[in-house]
Structures are given as C-alpha cells and as structure tokens.
Design an enzyme around this catalytic site. Sequence first.
Site, PDB file in Angstrom:
ATOM      1  N   ASP A  95       0.772  -1.178  -0.055  1.00 45.13           N
ATOM      2  CA  ASP A  95       0.199   0.104  -0.027  1.00 45.13           C
ATOM      3  C   ASP A  95       1.035   1.360   0.012  1.00 45.13           C
ATOM      4  O   ASP A  95       2.073   0.995  -0.161  1.00 45.13           O
ATOM      5  CB  ASP A  95      -1.091  -0.127   1.447  1.00 45.13           C
ATOM      6  CG  ASP A  95      -2.126   0.575   0.818  1.00 45.13           C
ATOM      7  OD1 ASP A  95      -2.455   2.050   0.457  1.00 45.13           O
ATOM      8  OD2 ASP A  95      -3.273  -0.283   0.864  1.00 45.13           O
ATOM      9  N   GLU A 130      -9.693   2.929  -5.308  1.00 48.22           N
ATOM     10  CA  GLU A 130      -9.204   4.279  -5.082  1.00 48.22           C
ATOM     11  C   GLU A 130      -7.900   4.732  -5.961  1.00 48.22           C
ATOM     12  O   GLU A 130      -6.810   4.858  -5.116  1.00 48.22           O
ATOM     13  CB  GLU A 130      -9.048   4.441  -3.500  1.00 48.22           C
ATOM     14  CG  GLU A 130     -10.244   4.114  -2.708  1.00 48.22           C
ATOM     15  CD  GLU A 130      -9.941   4.329  -1.187  1.00 48.22           C
ATOM     16  OE1 GLU A 130     -10.851   4.397  -0.412  1.00 48.22           O
ATOM     17  OE2 GLU A 130      -8.850   3.903  -0.763  1.00 48.22           O
ATOM     18  N   HIS A 182      -2.667   3.259  -4.634  1.00 48.78           N
ATOM     19  CA  HIS A 182      -2.269   2.804  -3.658  1.00 48.78           C
ATOM     20  C   HIS A 182      -0.959   2.122  -3.665  1.00 48.78           C
ATOM     21  O   HIS A 182      -0.431   1.319  -3.034  1.00 48.78           O
ATOM     22  CB  HIS A 182      -3.114   1.666  -2.843  1.00 48.78           C
ATOM     23  CG  HIS A 182      -4.251   2.452  -2.055  1.00 48.78           C
ATOM     24  ND1 HIS A 182      -4.131   3.132  -1.124  1.00 48.78           N
ATOM     25  CD2 HIS A 182      -5.625   2.246  -2.299  1.00 48.78           C
ATOM     26  CE1 HIS A 182      -5.371   3.627  -0.784  1.00 48.78           C
ATOM     27  NE2 HIS A 182      -6.449   2.962  -1.465  1.00 48.78           N
TER      28      HIS A 182
END
Length: 482
Positions: free
Chosen positions: A126, A257, A193
Amino acid sequence: MEKINVIPLPNNITFSDGFFDGGDIKKEITAEQALGDEGYRLIIEKNKITIRAQTEAGIFYGEKTLEQLRKGGKIPCLTAEDKPRFAYRGFMVDSARHMQSLEELKKIIDAAALFKFNKFHWHLSDDQGFRIESEKFPLLNEKGSWRKGDNFGNLKSDKIYGGYYKKSEIKEIVSYCAERFIQVIPELDLPGHTTAIISAYPDLSCTKKEIPVQTKQGIFEDILCAGDERTLPFVFELLEEILPLFPGEIFHIGGDEAPKARWEACPKCKAKMQAENLKNSEELQGWFTAQVVDFLAANGKKATVWNESLAGGNLPSGVFVQRWMDRKHHSEGWASKGEKIINSDFYRYYCDYPFYMTPLKKTYNYSPIPKGISKSMEEFVIGIEAPIWTEYIDNFEKLCYMIFPRFAAVAERAWTKDCLCKLKSFENRFEAVLPMLKAMGIEPAPISDCNPNTLKRLCGTIGFFKDKIDLKTLTNSVGTQN
C-alpha cells in the site's frame, strides 16, 4: 440448537438421549456427494464418535465442531449433518500499514480455523509500505518498506517504521494456513495505493518525481503510469517473483481508489488511451487491469479486484469482484452477468471502526446477500469477507479487540443458514467458546462493549471524529477504503 455452544452453528442437528461416555473417534472419507467439498457428518453416540466427509477439509471441520463441544463439558449424543452456506469465507488482515509478527498471525489463523474460515486475504502492499521480500527489485525493500513515522490521526510517531516478510516467512504462513485448510490470497494493490512502489522506482509514475512512503492514511494522486512502456513489464516481473510463494488459485490485484488526475495530465497515458481506443481514464484502468488479469490467467491464477475496477465497464469476464462500497451498484450489475462477487460491506463487515460506529448487532444481523441481488442471482455471491485495516491499530491487543467477536460473527453468517442465526444465541455461544480464544493468546472485546446504547454511540462517534482525525482527514478517509 440452544444445547450446543458451537460457532458457526451447525445447519442440521438431531439430538439423541444421553451423553458420550468415552470411546474411539473414527474418521471416514465417504463418497456422499450431499456433503459437498467441505461438509461433514458428526455422529456422537454413548460409546463412540464418527466423523464422515468427502474430503479431508470436511473431516477437519467436523473436528472443529467436536473440539468446541468438548470444551462445553458433557458432549450430548447427536447427529450433525453440516455444510457451509458459502464456498468463500474470508478474513483480511492489513499488514501494509502496521505489520504483525508471525506468531501473532498464527494466533489469528488458529482462531479463524476454529470458526471454519477458509480464505486469508493478506494485504501486503500500500502507500505506507511494501511488505514482500523482493530480490529482483531490492529497492522495494530498501526504500519502499520503510516510512519516516506514523501520522494516523492521534497515532503519531517520528520513529522510522517498516520491515517486510521474508520469502521463507511467507512460505511458513502459507504452509500453516494450508494445514488448516485456509487458502492465502495475497494482495498487490494496483494501479493506485502504490506510493511505496513509486518511492522505490519513481520512473513508474507519471511525473517521474521522487516521493516518500506515506506516513498517513488517505487517497494519493501518484499512481502507476498506465502509459509508460516500463510499467507493465515491471508488474509482470514482480508477479513472476511473488506468485510461487502463494500456491492458491486466487490473487488479489486491488484496483480501488485510483485517482486519475495524473493520468489525465500525462502525455503517455493520453497516447495509450488513443492507441487502445479508450474513451476515458476509467476505461484506461480497465485496460490496465485486463493486462494483469491475462498475465495471471496465463500463470494459472484467478484475479480478484475491488469493486472500483468495474467503473470503466471493461473488466474482463471471470474476475472476482470484492464489493465494499458500491453506491452505483456496479457489483450487482456484474452478478447479473453471471459473474462472481464477494461481499465485504463497509458499513457492516469492516472491523477497524469502533463498536459505537459498527456495533456487533449491525455486523451479525446483516444479511450476507446485498440488496439488489435477486434470488436468481444469489448463487453468484460466492461468499463474504471481514477486513481489518490497521492505520489506527499498531499492536496485537487492539487488533484482537477490534476483530473479535466480529470475525466469529461473520464466520457464522458465512456458514450457517439465515433462519438459524440469532444474535442473542450467538452472543451466549461466543461467551462459551471465549476460553478457547484466550488459550490461544487472544483477548476479544467483551460482549458488553460490542453493542453500546444510542447515547454512547452518539458520543463515541462525535469523539472519534473530534479526537482522532481532523476535517481534512475525515474527508479523505471516512467512507473510503482505508
């Protein structure tokens, strides 16, 4: 059913007179197809116990039921014919934000096995760290695995934080899970990410600028450049190194995202969209994902993605979609095509939010089939999963407090028929099996903490927003995938 303290509650039980007085335990592999791949028949008589199943996994689950019955004292004579409602019964642990030791992971795995989970989704990369040893790309560990501290709400530290799991350690966890019939599903989050990856190899981004590994939570604009000809070869070579560590059939490639501002300003990404006849940057993500999906398929793997990957409308068939927050109901549309989804509902199954925001009753009473899924489509919901994200969790004690009894609740809803699931019964049975968890070194949240009253929920929620995160952080994190 109230006579036995077992989680998940078996689906079919017939009681007989008397109790088991002692004798042999016999295990038999049978050809009975009605039991399915994971079902079992447990027959407890006064002088013997028999466990029958089609597979070793079924035998194992029968043993776990018996193990809980034994802890209850006298074992009643009964016949249990049991099999799971869902084939996919998962829990996710985020080791990218804060890592867990092998010993801590094994304790969680032991508890998961007790409750008949069969999938461990391991979040290993991440913005805040890359946690897999890489010999091909050493900078992933030298730079991408370390950050300059913590800045997660009120969890603050200037101490350098980081590390990664050696390949030998990953193999140890994978083997430990396999012995308990749990498949490890690693997650390499792409194309968003990826701050930790870009910090090690800036040329993989659109700007080519050096950036640090993130020390706070949020959604960040720097993502892998879909238009640069070096990006996909890097991803494929990294996957070639990682895949042998995880023999299971499923590999998670994230897809959540991924803001598109960098792509929309990038000449290379614009050129790629034009060359591939793509209308917009969401379709570009779909194209990028398809390349990785095809690579995984060529290497015998099935891909799983978060539901944002559906936004472009060009996700390849056969990909498992993990639904967490899907306001536009793309996941339901995916299922209507006969494709498979996994339900990880943000408002009910996310375990990193306090009990005054997500009380146990909200988790347990939620039907695993999302609204919008018709009866004819239910078969395409292959299972459910409870995630725990660790931005705000930097120690094992807090981790255990947040995930138990929630993990056990999700495990029961994944195994047991809706009509048998009663919250009060579950809470009583959880109290009965609590000593087993404590013997493993796990201290769950007390049931009294899990369902706060309305006033405590209101005050707690206000306090959470006021004390833990500022308004800017709230905008970036609440209602998003951590």
